[in-house]
Motif scaffolding. Structure first.
Motif, mmCIF file in Angstrom:
data_model
loop_
_atom_site.group_PDB
_atom_site.id
_atom_site.type_symbol
_atom_site.label_atom_id
_atom_site.label_comp_id
_atom_site.label_asym_id
_atom_site.label_seq_id
_atom_site.Cartn_x
_atom_site.Cartn_y
_atom_site.Cartn_z
ATOM 1 N N GLY A 98 7.984 -2.603 -10.068
ATOM 2 C CA GLY A 98 6.595 -3.069 -10.667
ATOM 3 C C GLY A 98 6.288 -1.842 -11.788
ATOM 4 N N GLY A 102 2.114 -3.811 -12.559
ATOM 5 C CA GLY A 102 3.213 -4.039 -11.488
ATOM 6 C C GLY A 102 3.116 -3.441 -10.361
ATOM 7 N N MET A 103 3.340 -2.237 -10.499
ATOM 8 C CA MET A 103 2.985 -1.193 -9.452
ATOM 9 C C MET A 103 1.554 -1.377 -8.639
ATOM 10 N N LEU A 106 2.196 -4.361 -6.435
ATOM 11 C CA LEU A 106 3.110 -4.149 -5.233
ATOM 12 C C LEU A 106 1.845 -3.535 -4.215
ATOM 13 N N TRP A 177 12.433 -2.038 -3.470
ATOM 14 C CA TRP A 177 11.235 -2.236 -4.196
ATOM 15 C C TRP A 177 10.530 -1.090 -4.660
ATOM 16 N N GLY A 179 7.799 1.196 -7.792
ATOM 17 C CA GLY A 179 6.756 1.030 -8.858
ATOM 18 C C GLY A 179 6.539 2.310 -9.477
#
Length: 205
Positions: A98, A102-103, A106, A177, A179
């Motif tokens: 992300g 995008g982060m 998340l 995943w 960010g």
């Protein structure tokens, strides 16, 4: 057929009232950055709705990248698309990166609260933390956001913070995943360290 990894990238929504259009948009620099990783970009439409699952099944991306642009809540269709992308990534075991918004997505998806931050739009600032000292995260980054995280989301660990204490990078403790609150694609020259980290995360190389 290409054997290069295929990264699904979320897109911003631009409203164009003069034409009564809602347009999906993706910064060309981000496409170039993904190419520099050795992967291909797959921009995700925001108007698929319930058809998104079939679209993902047909095209079978190997990773997900949540791009920047739009604050959460500005575009309900984009918010829904990104939430569905994260749910698909969790089910399929896909890696996720992300960037900026995008982060934030998340964190939002994990139940964290977003708060306004000052002095983070249109500037540069240093980063601090063990990941910075080890060279895993850049020591200085660009900054283009007005929102930050009130606290680290459940299931995540902080990788780096800004001098004011706001969280600038985080990783999931169990999933691949991650960010980043900055935009690696907006640098005049793509950072080799960021490319290497993203390549390891998204491609596994």
């Amino acid at each position: 057929m290409s054997t290069r990894p295929l990264i699904a990238i979320s897109q911003r929504v631009d409203r164009v009232p003069a034409r009564a259009e809602n347009r999906d948009a993706l910064d060309q620099r981000l496409t170039g950055w993904v190419c520099a990783l050795g992967a291909l970009s797959l921009p995700v439409p925001n108007a698929l709705g319930d058809d998104l699952a079939g679209w993902l099944a047909a095209l079978a991306p190997t990773a997900v990248l949540l791009s920047g642009g739009n604050d959460i809540g500005d575009s309900l269709e984009r918010d829904g698309t990104e939430a569905a992308l994260l749910e698909h990534a969790a089910r399929a075991g896909l890696p996720v990166l992300g960037i900026c918004r995008g982060m934030q997505m998340l964190a939002h998806h994990a139940g964290a609260t977003l708060v306004p931050v000052g002095g983070h739009a249109g500037t540069r600032h240093p980063l601090q933390g063990d990941a910075v000292l080890s060279g895993a995260i850049p020591a200085e980054v660009n900054s283009f956001h007005n929102w930050g995280l009130a606290a680290c989301p459940p299931g995540y660990a902080v990788l780096a913070t800004a001098p004011d204490g706001s969280i600038e990078a985080m990783r999931h403790r169990a999933l691949r995943w991650e960010g980043w609150m900055w935009h690696p694609e907006r640098e005049a020259r793509f950072g080799a360290g960021e490319l290497a980290r993203a390549r390891q995360l998204l491609i596994g190389e």
